[in-house]
Motif scaffolding. Structure first.
Motif, PDB file in Angstrom:
ATOM      1  N   PHE A 101      23.515 -36.299   0.906  1.00  0.00           N
ATOM      2  CA  PHE A 101      23.142 -37.182   2.073  1.00  0.00           C
ATOM      3  C   PHE A 101      23.964 -36.876   3.193  1.00  0.00           C
ATOM      4  N   ASP A 102      23.195 -37.354   4.439  1.00  0.00           N
ATOM      5  CA  ASP A 102      23.727 -36.999   5.710  1.00  0.00           C
ATOM      6  C   ASP A 102      24.637 -38.519   5.867  1.00  0.00           C
ATOM      7  N   VAL A 103      25.914 -38.399   6.051  1.00  0.00           N
ATOM      8  CA  VAL A 103      26.836 -39.531   6.398  1.00  0.00           C
ATOM      9  C   VAL A 103      26.677 -40.226   7.595  1.00  0.00           C
ATOM     10  N   ASP A 104      26.400 -39.637   8.651  1.00  0.00           N
ATOM     11  CA  ASP A 104      25.982 -40.191   9.730  1.00  0.00           C
ATOM     12  C   ASP A 104      24.696 -40.930   9.900  1.00  0.00           C
ATOM     13  N   ARG A 105      23.672 -40.339   9.116  1.00  0.00           N
ATOM     14  CA  ARG A 105      22.276 -41.181   9.164  1.00  0.00           C
ATOM     15  C   ARG A 105      22.831 -42.342   8.259  1.00  0.00           C
ATOM     16  N   VAL A 106      23.405 -42.293   7.185  1.00  0.00           N
ATOM     17  CA  VAL A 106      23.734 -43.474   6.345  1.00  0.00           C
ATOM     18  C   VAL A 106      24.433 -44.378   6.985  1.00  0.00           C
ATOM     19  N   LEU A 107      25.426 -44.223   7.767  1.00  0.00           N
ATOM     20  CA  LEU A 107      26.335 -45.130   8.492  1.00  0.00           C
ATOM     21  C   LEU A 107      25.425 -45.704   9.467  1.00  0.00           C
ATOM     22  N   HIS A 108      24.422 -44.848  10.377  1.00  0.00           N
ATOM     23  CA  HIS A 108      23.645 -45.692  11.244  1.00  0.00           C
ATOM     24  C   HIS A 108      22.745 -46.636  10.618  1.00  0.00           C
ATOM     25  N   GLN A 109      22.158 -46.193   9.477  1.00  0.00           N
ATOM     26  CA  GLN A 109      21.182 -47.174   8.495  1.00  0.00           C
ATOM     27  C   GLN A 109      22.019 -48.141   8.165  1.00  0.00           C
ATOM     28  N   SER A 110      23.194 -48.194   7.443  1.00  0.00           N
ATOM     29  CA  SER A 110      23.995 -49.367   7.311  1.00  0.00           C
ATOM     30  C   SER A 110      24.304 -50.050   8.508  1.00  0.00           C
ATOM     31  N   MET A 111      24.669 -49.703   9.500  1.00  0.00           N
ATOM     32  CA  MET A 111      24.854 -50.467  10.806  1.00  0.00           C
ATOM     33  C   MET A 111      23.820 -51.379  11.175  1.00  0.00           C
ATOM     34  N   ARG A 132      19.017 -49.614  -0.888  1.00  0.00           N
ATOM     35  CA  ARG A 132      17.709 -49.599  -0.537  1.00  0.00           C
ATOM     36  C   ARG A 132      17.223 -48.958   0.594  1.00  0.00           C
ATOM     37  N   THR A 133      18.038 -49.360   1.855  1.00  0.00           N
ATOM     38  CA  THR A 133      17.712 -48.912   3.168  1.00  0.00           C
ATOM     39  C   THR A 133      18.135 -47.471   3.138  1.00  0.00           C
ATOM     40  N   THR A 134      19.489 -46.973   2.710  1.00  0.00           N
ATOM     41  CA  THR A 134      19.822 -45.814   2.911  1.00  0.00           C
ATOM     42  C   THR A 134      19.477 -44.720   1.814  1.00  0.00           C
ATOM     43  N   GLY A 135      18.885 -45.230   0.659  1.00  0.00           N
ATOM     44  CA  GLY A 135      18.166 -44.359  -0.410  1.00  0.00           C
ATOM     45  C   GLY A 135      19.471 -43.743  -0.929  1.00  0.00           C
ATOM     46  N   VAL A 136      20.699 -44.286  -0.822  1.00  0.00           N
ATOM     47  CA  VAL A 136      21.863 -43.595  -1.387  1.00  0.00           C
ATOM     48  C   VAL A 136      22.304 -44.444  -2.868  1.00  0.00           C
ATOM     49  N   LYS A 137      22.682 -44.193  -3.669  1.00  0.00           N
ATOM     50  CA  LYS A 137      23.122 -44.843  -4.793  1.00  0.00           C
ATOM     51  C   LYS A 137      24.846 -45.530  -4.505  1.00  0.00           C
ATOM     52  N   VAL A 148      21.547 -52.556   8.894  1.00  0.00           N
ATOM     53  CA  VAL A 148      21.329 -53.383   8.008  1.00  0.00           C
ATOM     54  C   VAL A 148      22.352 -54.609   8.366  1.00  0.00           C
ATOM     55  N   PHE A 149      23.604 -54.357   8.618  1.00  0.00           N
ATOM     56  CA  PHE A 149      24.695 -55.391   8.827  1.00  0.00           C
ATOM     57  C   PHE A 149      24.365 -56.061  10.180  1.00  0.00           C
ATOM     58  N   TRP A 150      23.741 -55.379  11.206  1.00  0.00           N
ATOM     59  CA  TRP A 150      23.274 -55.829  12.435  1.00  0.00           C
ATOM     60  C   TRP A 150      22.215 -57.045  11.997  1.00  0.00           C
ATOM     61  N   ASN A 151      21.242 -56.731  11.391  1.00  0.00           N
ATOM     62  CA  ASN A 151      20.214 -57.433  10.770  1.00  0.00           C
ATOM     63  C   ASN A 151      20.543 -58.749  10.094  1.00  0.00           C
ATOM     64  N   LYS A 152      21.650 -58.583   9.056  1.00  0.00           N
ATOM     65  CA  LYS A 152      21.784 -59.329   8.042  1.00  0.00           C
ATOM     66  C   LYS A 152      23.221 -59.964   8.194  1.00  0.00           C
ATOM     67  N   GLY A 153      24.129 -59.425   8.780  1.00  0.00           N
ATOM     68  CA  GLY A 153      25.471 -59.888   8.900  1.00  0.00           C
ATOM     69  C   GLY A 153      26.185 -59.223   7.644  1.00  0.00           C
ATOM     70  N   PHE A 154      27.518 -59.551   7.961  1.00  0.00           N
ATOM     71  CA  PHE A 154      28.106 -58.786   6.712  1.00  0.00           C
ATOM     72  C   PHE A 154      28.209 -59.504   5.374  1.00  0.00           C
ATOM     73  N   LYS A 155      28.188 -60.782   5.378  1.00  0.00           N
ATOM     74  CA  LYS A 155      28.384 -61.816   4.298  1.00  0.00           C
ATOM     75  C   LYS A 155      26.929 -61.766   3.509  1.00  0.00           C
ATOM     76  N   SER A 156      26.097 -61.566   4.435  1.00  0.00           N
ATOM     77  CA  SER A 156      24.582 -61.663   3.916  1.00  0.00           C
ATOM     78  C   SER A 156      23.948 -60.150   3.126  1.00  0.00           C
ATOM     79  N   THR A 157      24.995 -59.176   3.540  1.00  0.00           N
ATOM     80  CA  THR A 157      24.385 -57.755   3.245  1.00  0.00           C
ATOM     81  C   THR A 157      24.827 -57.645   1.812  1.00  0.00           C
ATOM     82  N   SER A 158      24.144 -57.235   0.684  1.00  0.00           N
ATOM     83  CA  SER A 158      24.293 -56.820  -0.527  1.00  0.00           C
ATOM     84  C   SER A 158      24.427 -55.527  -0.578  1.00  0.00           C
ATOM     85  N   TYR A 159      25.039 -54.940  -1.607  1.00  0.00           N
ATOM     86  CA  TYR A 159      24.781 -53.493  -1.845  1.00  0.00           C
ATOM     87  C   TYR A 159      23.430 -52.792  -2.125  1.00  0.00           C
TER      88      TYR A 159
END
Length: 191
Positions: free
Chosen positions: A7-17, A35-40, A19-30
């Motif tokens: 997987f593309d680390v930069d893409r996954v980092l952006h997608q993860s950002m 689910r968002t990144t498609g990475v296990k 998720v955190f932006w929408n949900k916050g750190f504490k409300s974000t689950s693995y």
């Protein structure tokens, strides 16, 4: 022999950002992240160690994107007032997602309980203020921006107004309310 990364680390980092932006750190689950990144989960752990480390990298990614936008604006060939109006307009033209600013959201979520998060937030706010100050100095030299206050004070004022509207946005204020705050704030620095 280890398996090559699939997987593309930069893409996954952006997608993860995002998720955190929408949900916050504490409300974000693995589960949200996988689910968002498609990475296990195990693959995320291998690259980012844990959720907190991924979150810190997401904050850095967000800061770098935001500062790059401001630097490009500051470098444009236009008057300092036009630069500030362009910044104001860009803040108003963003999609009304009501998610605010990732840094502001993180500051509200963490307070000062996490030194690394606090440092990243403070760094972005300081870098943004420095860029705004360059624009203000140029405007003051051209007598387009008031000199009743120092360039640092005016840059801090504008940065605070921008951050305040991000809180308004996150709390559901209307575009009209946000527009009024930005219009008044940006006009207050004119001579």
């Amino acid at each position: 022999m280890s398996r090559p990364r699939e997987f593309d680390v930069d893409r996954v980092l952006h997608q993860s950002m995002e998720v955190f932006w929408n949900k916050g750190f504490k409300s974000t689950s693995y589960e949200d992240l996988t689910r968002t990144t498609g990475v296990k989960k195990q693959s995320l752990y291998c690259i980012f160690n844990d959720k907190r480390a991924l979150f810190l990298k997401a904050l850095v990614h967000y800061r770098e994107q935001y500062i790059e936008i401001l630097e490009k604006l500051e470098a444009q060939e236009m008057s300092p007032v036009d630069k500030l109006e362009s910044l104001r307009d860009s803040l108003l033209n963003e999609e009304a997602t009501y998610r605010g600013c990732l840094m502001v959201n993180s500051a509200l979520e963490f307070g000062t309980e996490d030194d690394q998060v606090t440092r990243e937030i403070e760094l972005m706010f300081a870098e943004a203020e420095q860029i705004l100050e360059k624009i203000v100095i140029s405007g003051q030299e051209q007598q387009l921006i008031t000199t009743r206050f120092s360039s640092r004070e005016l840059a801090s004022y504008l940065n605070n107004a921008i951050l305040g509207t991000r809180i308004q946005e996150k709390s559901g204020a209307s575009r009209e309310q946000i527009k009024a705050v930005l219009r008044v704030s940006f006009s207050m620095i004119l001579p």
